[in-house]
Structure formats: structure tokens, C-alpha cells
Design a protein around this motif. Sequence first.
Motif, PDB file in Angstrom:
ATOM      1  N   ALA A 139       0.808  -1.219   0.000  1.00 14.76           N
ATOM      2  CA  ALA A 139       0.000   0.000   0.000  1.00 14.76           C
ATOM      3  C   ALA A 139       0.841   1.268   0.000  1.00 14.76           C
ATOM      4  O   ALA A 139       0.344   2.325  -0.408  1.00 14.76           O
ATOM      5  N   LEU A 142       1.237   2.884  -3.408  1.00 18.24           N
ATOM      6  CA  LEU A 142      -0.106   3.197  -3.911  1.00 18.24           C
ATOM      7  C   LEU A 142      -0.669   4.431  -3.223  1.00 18.24           C
ATOM      8  O   LEU A 142      -1.279   5.300  -3.870  1.00 18.24           O
ATOM      9  N   ILE A 143      -0.476   4.531  -1.905  1.00 12.60           N
ATOM     10  CA  ILE A 143      -1.000   5.680  -1.163  1.00 12.60           C
ATOM     11  C   ILE A 143      -0.293   6.956  -1.600  1.00 12.60           C
ATOM     12  O   ILE A 143      -0.942   7.982  -1.905  1.00 12.60           O
ATOM     13  N   GLY A 146      -1.027   7.793  -5.188  1.00 16.55           N
ATOM     14  CA  GLY A 146      -2.443   8.152  -5.263  1.00 16.55           C
ATOM     15  C   GLY A 146      -2.699   9.549  -4.733  1.00 16.55           C
ATOM     16  O   GLY A 146      -3.559  10.273  -5.263  1.00 16.55           O
ATOM     17  N   TYR A 357       2.428   0.592 -10.274  1.00 15.55           N
ATOM     18  CA  TYR A 357       1.936   1.436  -9.186  1.00 15.55           C
ATOM     19  C   TYR A 357       1.446   2.786  -9.687  1.00 15.55           C
ATOM     20  O   TYR A 357       0.469   3.332  -9.170  1.00 15.55           O
ATOM     21  N   ASP A 360      -1.992   2.148 -11.178  1.00 13.30           N
ATOM     22  CA  ASP A 360      -2.930   1.739 -10.133  1.00 13.30           C
ATOM     23  C   ASP A 360      -3.286   2.909  -9.225  1.00 13.30           C
ATOM     24  O   ASP A 360      -4.384   2.942  -8.651  1.00 13.30           O
ATOM     25  N   ALA A 361      -2.367   3.867  -9.103  1.00 10.63           N
ATOM     26  CA  ALA A 361      -2.634   5.025  -8.256  1.00 10.63           C
ATOM     27  C   ALA A 361      -3.796   5.854  -8.779  1.00 10.63           C
ATOM     28  O   ALA A 361      -4.493   6.514  -7.998  1.00 10.63           O
ATOM     29  N   VAL A 364      -6.732   4.274  -7.317  1.00 12.37           N
ATOM     30  CA  VAL A 364      -6.778   4.562  -5.882  1.00 12.37           C
ATOM     31  C   VAL A 364      -7.349   5.960  -5.638  1.00 12.37           C
ATOM     32  O   VAL A 364      -8.193   6.161  -4.750  1.00 12.37           O
ATOM     33  N   THR A 375      -8.138   8.416  -0.156  1.00 11.41           N
ATOM     34  CA  THR A 375      -7.047   7.820  -0.934  1.00 11.41           C
ATOM     35  C   THR A 375      -6.210   6.884  -0.075  1.00 11.41           C
ATOM     36  O   THR A 375      -5.760   5.826  -0.538  1.00 11.41           O
ATOM     37  N   GLY A 379      -5.807   2.979  -0.900  1.00 11.94           N
ATOM     38  CA  GLY A 379      -4.498   2.359  -1.095  1.00 11.94           C
ATOM     39  C   GLY A 379      -4.322   1.108  -0.252  1.00 11.94           C
ATOM     40  O   GLY A 379      -3.746   0.112  -0.699  1.00 11.94           O
TER      41      GLY A 379
END
Length: 448
Positions: A139, A142-143, A146, A357, A360-361, A364, A375, A379
Amino acid sequence: MTGQPDPISQPSGSDAGNEQAVVAAPPGQVGVEPTPGGPTHRDEERPSVLHQILSGSALMSVLAIVLALFLGGLLIAFANEETRAASGYFFSRPLDTFGAAWTAMSDAYVAMFRGSVFDWRATTFAGMIKPLTESMVFAVPLILAGLGIAVGFRAGLFNIGAQGQLIVGAIVAAWLGFAFDLPPVVHLLVAILGGLIGGAIWGGMAGWLKAQFGANEVITTIMLNYIALYLISYVLKTASFNPGRTGQRSPQVGADAMYPKLIPQWLLPDNGFRLHWGFVVAILATIFVWWLLERSTIGFEIRATGANPAASRTAGMSVGRITIITMTLAGALAGLAATGQVLGTERSLTAGVAASYGFDAITVALLGRSKPWGTFFAGLLFGALKAGGFLMQSLTQTPIDIVLVVQSLIVLLIAAPPLVRSVFRLPAPGARPRKRRPARPTTTEVTA
């Protein structure tokens, strides 16, 4: 801005005037005369709290996830061999097909839960909670990435370049991590700052092109993604990043430039945890972005520019300056996401360090409704899907691509909220609840 009303949240002039008219005018002239012991017509037409909750976007996100998991479960059932075999004699024994489908779906999602949250079948406590730590590891990038996408969305900018910004940030952070020998703590901070600056420059380029020449940020960020992709391929062939010319991997970053483990070995011996302090950085970044957008002057300008650029320009705001600042901040957050990879998880630069990533963000940020805390939790969800997909595949032979299908369904359903509302029979946002029809008088009342 302190002491000034937020034009975005103020009611329109007509609405304010109507509001005053209702308050000032006599009840008999506006049709809101209260009945003895009962609510006014105005109170009856006001949406209830439950109605507002059901019409909110947060619930739409949750229902989109539930619906996507259900549709993904159907795909898991159809891909199961026992389900397909039982469907051959469906009309003679339909319960066999439904039983096999339910078993396939439940086994797959139970395995995903065990691989992402808590494995109750593990023999040690460390083994039980390790899946949750793996979800947190996945995560982190992603976080952070994102959050960069979400900041762009709040400014009305479609930043599709988080992948390239992440790659450039990873190159700079890795180089500072293995090419220099600095004191502890200082080395880590320098590597983190380098990754942040690398991503900020890559994102700021797209913002400058849009502000200076009006170049569409979608096109420029996509092109910069390709440049970054070929740049890392070139860099990993140079003597500085690949002295032995063996494989596409740089030397490992120095021990002083690595994120420390969040759960030390002495606390849980032989734990094998990969969770590092990058997760704490993600939490701090979420708090910072929330403060920036909701409590700072520049955050107000970002939100105002995203809501109405023409009105912001008329109010004296520099839309071009806000564009450059927003894209630079988005790139910095993506570069910070890269440090979680090269300084925490991979601990070296590889060709696939960014994985997917950056793309994918975008999902997210959409799932989180471009809000910092939304967000953050989105994530975590996608990190859990990634971590749990591996155990699901190994235990149930379910293709891991099902996870990608679920992610895609979430995006599709978030982009089509009317579809989600129609499935769950929810009211549209802002719609007033239907009035109850007055009860017809009984025969006794009419006679009286």
C-alpha cells in the motif's frame, strides 16, 4: 484564506434570497404555516440524514467495491472446473451447480483474506499478522502516488504521469543511496529528498508546459512516462548503475540509506516482516496533503482553480502558477512513493521497480474521491488485493488476473454511479424523497 468566506461553499444568490424570504414573510403567504403539533411543509420536504447518507459519494465507493467483489466472485465461479462440470447437468440437479459456485467463491475470498489480513492457520503469532504487514507494504507506493494523482484531480488536472515520476524518483533515490557514504539518518534523508526532487522535476515539467504553452497535461505526462521508461533502461546499462553488467539491477543501497524495519527483529524474532518506516511516511504525507488542501491558502487556490478556473482568474489568482505548483507537488509525492520501493522493499534499482503502481494510483485516487484520507484507505484496500492474490492463486488455483478484473470493475462502477444506484435502488444525490400520499378518509370520517 483567513477571514474570507469560501466562494465554493457559499449558496447562490437566488437560494440565499429565497431562504431570507421564507424566514421574513408571514407564514400564510409562503405556504409554510405550521400545523398544531406537527412539522411544517418545509420540514417534511427537507431530506433526512439517512437520505443524505444514501446519496453520498462515500457510500457509492463502498457499494462499488461490494458489487465489484460480487462480480469478481461470479468470474471465479465460472472459471472453476467443478462449477463448469456441475453446470453440465444443471437442469437435473441445479443445487450442485450453485453449491460448487459458492464453494469456489468462498474458498477464493477466504484465501485472499488469509493472505492479506489475518492467517488464523499459521502456527505463530508473527505468521498470523504477517499478511496484514504485507498489505501495508504494497500500500505504501499506492497511497503516496495516489495522493499525487488526487491533488491533480482537485486542481482539475489529469495527471497520468505518476508512473514516469515514480521511475525518475527511483533513479535519483537509488543513486544517492548507493553512490555516497553518508552518516546514518542523514543518508536516508538525503536519499528521500533526492527521490522527492526527482519526481517533482518530472511532474513540474508537465505543469510548466501546460502553463506556458497550453499543452494538454494528459498528453505530456503520457509522453514523459515513455521517456522515463526508456531512461531507466539506459541507466541500468551504464557502468555507474550496473558495474558488473549482469542483469538489470543496480548495486544495493547502503544500509544507512534504507528505511528501518517498522517491527524490529527483537520484538518478534524470525518474523521475516518487510514492513518499513515508509508506511509512517505515507501516513505523514496523508496528513500533510489534508492540511494543504483544507487548511492552507495554496490549497484553497488549488480547489478554487479546479472548481472554476475562469472565476479564479477573475478573482486575481494565477492559474498558471497553481498549475505548476500542483503538478510539482504531484510529482514530488510520486517520487516519495519511489523511495518506498528502492529504500524499503527492493533496496536497489531494477527495471520493474515501478511495476504498475503509477497506473494503479489513478484507480486509488478515483476510489478515494480525491480526498487524502479516502485515498489512504483506498491504497490499503488495493494493497490487500495485491497481497491476498498470491495466496488465493496458490491455494485455489484461481488466476491472479481476477484481482486485476476486480480493480477494473471498481473503476468502472465508480465512473458510473447511476448504475450502482440503480442496482441498490438508492436515490440520486440532491433528490428530494417522495412525499407520502395523504391517507384517504374512512367512511366514518366522511359521514361525520
